[in-house]
Design a protein around this motif. Structure first.
Motif, PDB file in Angstrom:
ATOM      1  N   ASN A   1       9.008   2.201 -37.769  1.00 14.53           N
ATOM      2  CA  ASN A   1       9.306   1.409 -39.303  1.00 14.53           C
ATOM      3  C   ASN A   1      10.876   1.029 -38.692  1.00 14.53           C
ATOM      4  O   ASN A   1      11.227  -0.183 -38.909  1.00 14.53           O
ATOM      5  CB  ASN A   1       9.268   2.101 -40.153  1.00 14.53           C
ATOM      6  CG  ASN A   1       7.534   2.539 -40.391  1.00 14.53           C
ATOM      7  OD1 ASN A   1       7.225   0.997 -39.926  1.00 14.53           O
ATOM      8  ND2 ASN A   1       7.227   3.411 -40.751  1.00 14.53           N
ATOM      9  N   PHE A   2      11.856   2.014 -38.325  1.00 15.89           N
ATOM     10  CA  PHE A   2      13.201   1.684 -38.057  1.00 15.89           C
ATOM     11  C   PHE A   2      12.940   0.102 -36.609  1.00 15.89           C
ATOM     12  O   PHE A   2      13.960  -0.374 -37.523  1.00 15.89           O
ATOM     13  CB  PHE A   2      14.269   2.484 -37.478  1.00 15.89           C
ATOM     14  CG  PHE A   2      15.154   2.308 -37.310  1.00 15.89           C
ATOM     15  CD1 PHE A   2      16.150   2.055 -38.472  1.00 15.89           C
ATOM     16  CD2 PHE A   2      16.380   2.194 -36.406  1.00 15.89           C
ATOM     17  CE1 PHE A   2      16.990   1.750 -38.483  1.00 15.89           C
ATOM     18  CE2 PHE A   2      17.356   2.063 -36.319  1.00 15.89           C
ATOM     19  CZ  PHE A   2      18.104   1.215 -37.168  1.00 15.89           C
ATOM     20  N   ALA A   3      12.430   0.247 -35.862  1.00 12.04           N
ATOM     21  CA  ALA A   3      12.079  -0.737 -34.987  1.00 12.04           C
ATOM     22  C   ALA A   3      11.788  -1.925 -35.493  1.00 12.04           C
ATOM     23  O   ALA A   3      12.194  -2.951 -34.747  1.00 12.04           O
ATOM     24  CB  ALA A   3      11.284  -0.081 -33.377  1.00 12.04           C
ATOM     25  N   ALA A   4      10.790  -2.210 -36.572  1.00  8.68           N
ATOM     26  CA  ALA A   4      10.502  -3.079 -37.081  1.00  8.68           C
ATOM     27  C   ALA A   4      11.568  -3.855 -38.179  1.00  8.68           C
ATOM     28  O   ALA A   4      12.003  -4.917 -38.032  1.00  8.68           O
ATOM     29  CB  ALA A   4       9.509  -3.356 -37.620  1.00  8.68           C
ATOM     30  N   SER A   5      12.526  -2.669 -38.627  1.00  5.35           N
ATOM     31  CA  SER A   5      13.331  -3.212 -39.329  1.00  5.35           C
ATOM     32  C   SER A   5      14.241  -3.967 -38.924  1.00  5.35           C
ATOM     33  O   SER A   5      15.229  -5.206 -39.543  1.00  5.35           O
ATOM     34  CB  SER A   5      13.822  -2.314 -40.660  1.00  5.35           C
ATOM     35  OG  SER A   5      12.722  -1.409 -40.985  1.00  5.35           O
ATOM     36  N   VAL A   6      15.108  -3.418 -37.832  1.00 10.11           N
ATOM     37  CA  VAL A   6      16.204  -4.190 -37.132  1.00 10.11           C
ATOM     38  C   VAL A   6      15.360  -5.874 -36.356  1.00 10.11           C
ATOM     39  O   VAL A   6      16.180  -6.590 -36.854  1.00 10.11           O
ATOM     40  CB  VAL A   6      16.266  -2.943 -35.793  1.00 10.11           C
ATOM     41  CG1 VAL A   6      17.278  -4.422 -35.070  1.00 10.11           C
ATOM     42  CG2 VAL A   6      16.604  -2.125 -36.270  1.00 10.11           C
ATOM     43  N   ALA A   7      14.186  -5.645 -36.587  1.00  9.78           N
ATOM     44  CA  ALA A   7      13.813  -7.329 -35.521  1.00  9.78           C
ATOM     45  C   ALA A   7      13.310  -7.704 -36.894  1.00  9.78           C
ATOM     46  O   ALA A   7      14.095  -8.950 -36.551  1.00  9.78           O
ATOM     47  CB  ALA A   7      12.594  -6.894 -35.213  1.00  9.78           C
ATOM     48  N   VAL A   8      13.194  -7.976 -38.485  1.00  7.01           N
ATOM     49  CA  VAL A   8      13.135  -8.195 -39.544  1.00  7.01           C
ATOM     50  C   VAL A   8      14.704  -8.265 -39.641  1.00  7.01           C
ATOM     51  O   VAL A   8      14.930 -10.326 -39.895  1.00  7.01           O
ATOM     52  CB  VAL A   8      13.392  -7.349 -40.874  1.00  7.01           C
ATOM     53  CG1 VAL A   8      13.326  -8.433 -41.749  1.00  7.01           C
ATOM     54  CG2 VAL A   8      11.596  -7.098 -40.476  1.00  7.01           C
ATOM     55  N   ALA A   9      15.698  -7.629 -39.354  1.00 10.40           N
ATOM     56  CA  ALA A   9      17.540  -7.962 -39.755  1.00 10.40           C
ATOM     57  C   ALA A   9      18.141  -8.975 -38.772  1.00 10.40           C
ATOM     58  O   ALA A   9      18.485 -10.090 -39.517  1.00 10.40           O
ATOM     59  CB  ALA A   9      17.947  -6.522 -39.876  1.00 10.40           C
ATOM     60  N   LEU A  10      17.883  -8.953 -37.907  1.00  7.96           N
ATOM     61  CA  LEU A  10      18.544  -9.215 -36.728  1.00  7.96           C
ATOM     62  C   LEU A  10      17.958 -10.894 -36.508  1.00  7.96           C
ATOM     63  O   LEU A  10      18.800 -11.917 -36.639  1.00  7.96           O
ATOM     64  CB  LEU A  10      18.229  -9.162 -34.927  1.00  7.96           C
ATOM     65  CG  LEU A  10      19.216  -7.522 -35.258  1.00  7.96           C
ATOM     66  CD1 LEU A  10      19.243  -6.846 -33.764  1.00  7.96           C
ATOM     67  CD2 LEU A  10      20.403  -7.861 -35.683  1.00  7.96           C
ATOM     68  N   VAL A  11      16.331 -10.771 -36.714  1.00  8.02           N
ATOM     69  CA  VAL A  11      15.315 -12.632 -36.835  1.00  8.02           C
ATOM     70  C   VAL A  11      16.393 -13.396 -38.214  1.00  8.02           C
ATOM     71  O   VAL A  11      16.468 -14.671 -38.133  1.00  8.02           O
ATOM     72  CB  VAL A  11      14.528 -12.181 -36.396  1.00  8.02           C
ATOM     73  CG1 VAL A  11      13.211 -13.907 -36.998  1.00  8.02           C
ATOM     74  CG2 VAL A  11      13.748 -11.884 -35.688  1.00  8.02           C
ATOM     75  N   SER A  12      15.797 -12.443 -39.069  1.00 11.26           N
ATOM     76  CA  SER A  12      16.196 -13.225 -40.456  1.00 11.26           C
ATOM     77  C   SER A  12      17.709 -14.076 -40.660  1.00 11.26           C
ATOM     78  O   SER A  12      17.599 -15.025 -40.508  1.00 11.26           O
ATOM     79  CB  SER A  12      16.059 -12.336 -41.723  1.00 11.26           C
ATOM     80  OG  SER A  12      14.245 -11.649 -41.335  1.00 11.26           O
ATOM     81  N   ILE A  13      19.190 -13.258 -39.672  1.00  9.93           N
ATOM     82  CA  ILE A  13      19.744 -13.299 -40.045  1.00  9.93           C
ATOM     83  C   ILE A  13      20.226 -14.527 -39.491  1.00  9.93           C
ATOM     84  O   ILE A  13      20.966 -15.701 -39.248  1.00  9.93           O
ATOM     85  CB  ILE A  13      20.901 -12.392 -39.791  1.00  9.93           C
ATOM     86  CG1 ILE A  13      20.615 -11.257 -41.544  1.00  9.93           C
ATOM     87  CG2 ILE A  13      22.402 -12.382 -39.768  1.00  9.93           C
ATOM     88  CD1 ILE A  13      21.688  -9.850 -40.843  1.00  9.93           C
ATOM     89  N   GLY A  14      19.880 -14.197 -38.155  1.00  5.96           N
ATOM     90  CA  GLY A  14      20.169 -15.211 -36.940  1.00  5.96           C
ATOM     91  C   GLY A  14      19.174 -16.381 -37.343  1.00  5.96           C
ATOM     92  O   GLY A  14      20.080 -17.244 -36.740  1.00  5.96           O
ATOM     93  N   LEU A  15      18.282 -16.658 -37.737  1.00  5.84           N
ATOM     94  CA  LEU A  15      17.856 -17.602 -38.182  1.00  5.84           C
ATOM     95  C   LEU A  15      18.661 -18.762 -39.451  1.00  5.84           C
ATOM     96  O   LEU A  15      18.153 -19.809 -39.044  1.00  5.84           O
ATOM     97  CB  LEU A  15      16.306 -17.509 -38.643  1.00  5.84           C
ATOM     98  CG  LEU A  15      15.407 -17.880 -36.849  1.00  5.84           C
ATOM     99  CD1 LEU A  15      13.550 -17.103 -37.341  1.00  5.84           C
ATOM    100  CD2 LEU A  15      15.703 -18.216 -35.926  1.00  5.84           C
ATOM    101  N   ALA A  16      18.241 -17.371 -40.522  1.00  8.48           N
ATOM    102  CA  ALA A  16      19.957 -18.530 -41.226  1.00  8.48           C
ATOM    103  C   ALA A  16      20.980 -18.632 -40.589  1.00  8.48           C
ATOM    104  O   ALA A  16      21.301 -20.028 -41.441  1.00  8.48           O
ATOM    105  CB  ALA A  16      19.725 -17.256 -42.414  1.00  8.48           C
TER     106      ALA A  16
END
Length: 491
Positions: A146-161
């Motif tokens: 779950n933590f690996a998934a949360s890291v992916a969500v945060a990084l991709v969301s911020i990067g694309l924003a």
């Protein structure tokens, strides 16, 4: 530490790591996206969640966890049913994307719904393996995935924003998280035989799923209805404000309830099988939960202004009155996380559906009427609807456990005193902050310290049972900590 305490510890590590990433990502996104852009994302999320909840409990995790004797055929059939339904949901969302965007008069919803639909193709894989890990109390493995998934969500969301993807940034981020979670779970489980198609036990799965999915869909729709109503009747800025208010109000759920949720069902089922008195289990649980839940919500309500100013920025201060109303209303839900597991444990999942049908439709009518008067009226309606829902749920549980109103009142008395003491100390710091004598950061820091001290004093004054559990947890951590340090020989 016993197995339950270890499970809660790993679940806490999972949720707190994910929560820390969520707080940071939300703070960054709040400065990159406008309330209206957040509103579009919130509506995309609401639409996909409501449609998904309509079917996903057929063969879902709760079936696998509550099953007394779980055979390979049960697992394969549950996975197969879930896969078939998830593919149907994804196709349905693709077909309805245009019509739904027209319904809300927002062209951009179409693309967001189509991308979000891809999550359903991964859900049967991650859902089945997650349920098996929860059933076996393998919360350490689950936490890492779950933590690996949360890291992916945060990084991709911020990067694309940052790259200018607007409301689609968190949509793509959520899909990246689903992909990461599925891959991590598949790599950790490695028993791919459980994912072979089979319909041998589908009748048993559908029988359980009819009630379980009914409970799921009506509760998910109720939770997301305010955002859908506001999007249709008001505007997407109102949706964005309400969505942020809900996120802050539900911080306790992320800190505590979601830590306990994966553990509650397996533990209650195990204690039922061991012959324990479920009435005593329920009363003990609500006493412990209320002693943490109520003081936390009171603290957030009183300190809402500095919290919002620091977390989201000054442009989001319109959220403050919404947060205060929702915090007061959510105090009624101190036992909400126990309702469904308890009714399943006593063999009455049907009552879980009946109680939802009694309490939620009238609540939806109140919210719908309030949405014509603005976002603050919607938040205020929760002060009426949430206590009503809590009373109905406790009534149905009480029928099976032999609970009386006096049992509940007596059990909650100490927690009420602890809450009053906590509120008294927090109010002083809030008054100094409002008067400009403390900065937002200084007021929040001092308020947090004073609230924690007053909460501890309240527990001591009342002799609250939560103290004993805190001491046991601290002792368990003290024993575990040396084992986590590398030995000298390894250095």
């Amino acid at each position: 530490m016993n197995s339950v305490q270890r499970s809660i510890l790993f679940s806490a590590a999972d949720r707190y790591g994910s929560l820390a990433l969520f707080i940071v990502a939300t703070a960054v996104l709040a400065r990159l996206l406008s309330p209206a852009e957040f509103g579009v994302y919130a509506v995309v999320n609401a639409i996909t969640a409501v449609i998904g909840a309509s079917f996903q409990e057929f063969g879902g995790g709760n079936y696998l966890i509550q099953k007394r004797e779980l055979s390979p055929a049960n697992v394969r059939s549950a996975f197969t049913v879930a896969l078939g339904i998830s593919i149907a949901i994804a196709l349905l969302l693709f077909v309805l994307a245009r019509a739904l965007s027209d319904l809300f008069a927002e062209e951009s919803l179409k693309r967001g719904i189509e991308v979000s639909a891809l999550n359903f193709l991964l859900a049967p894989f991650s859902g089945t393996i997650s349920a098996l890990l929860r059933r076996d109390m393998q919360f350490g493995t689950l936490a890492l995935c779950n933590f690996a998934a949360s890291v992916a969500v945060a990084l991709v969301s911020i990067g694309l924003a940052i790259a200018g993807f607007s409301y689609m940034a968190p949509v793509w981020g959520a899909l990246a998280g689903s992909v990461s979670l599925t891959l991590a779970l598949l790599a950790s489980h490695r028993d791919f035989g459980a994912l072979r198609p089979s319909l041998h036990e589908c009748r048993d799965i559908v029988s359980f799923g009819l009630y379980s999915s009914g409970v799921s869909v009506i509760n998910v729709f109720y939770n997301l209805a305010p955002q859908l109503f506001l999007a249709r009747i008001m505007d997407f800025m109102s949706v964005g404000l309400y969505s942020r208010a809900i996120n802050l109000t539900q911080t306790f759920d992320k800190l505590v309830t979601q830590v306990l949720n994966p553990v509650i069902m397996p533990v209650i089922v195990a204690r039922r099988q061991a012959g324990d008195d479920l009435k005593a289990v329920y009363l003990e649980a609500i006493e412990l939960l209320s002693a943490a839940h109520w003081p936390f919500l009171i603290f957030v309500a009183i300190m809402a202004r500095p919290i919002i100013a620091i977390w989201l920025g000054e442009t989001w201060l319109e959220v403050v009155p919404l947060v205060r109303l929702l915090c007061i209303a959510n105090m009624a839900l101190f036992a909400a996380c126990l309702s469904y597991p308890m009714l399943v444990a006593v063999g009455s999942v049907r009552d879980a559906l009946v109680s939802s049908f009694i309490s939620l439709p009238p609540s939806l009518l109140v919210i719908f009427a309030a949405s014509f008067f603005g976002v603050q009226a919607v938040a205020a309606s929760a002060v009426l609807t949430l206590p009503f829902q809590a009373a109905v749920a406790i009534y149905f549980i009480g029928r099976h456990l032999g609970l009386k109103p006096t049992d509940i009142t007596r059990t909650l008395m100490k927690s009420g005193i602890v809450t009053v003491v906590t509120a008294f100390g927090t109010s002083g710091c809030a008054a100094l902050t409002e008067a400009g004598m403390l900065t937002s950061l200084g007021g929040l820091a001092s308020g947090l310290g004073v609230a924690a001290l007053c909460w501890w004093l309240g527990l001591l004054m009342t002799g609250h049972p939560l103290l004993h559990h805190l001491h046991v947890a601290a002792a368990g951590l003290a024993r575990v900590a040396p084992k986590l340090r590398p030995s000298r020989s390894a250095l």
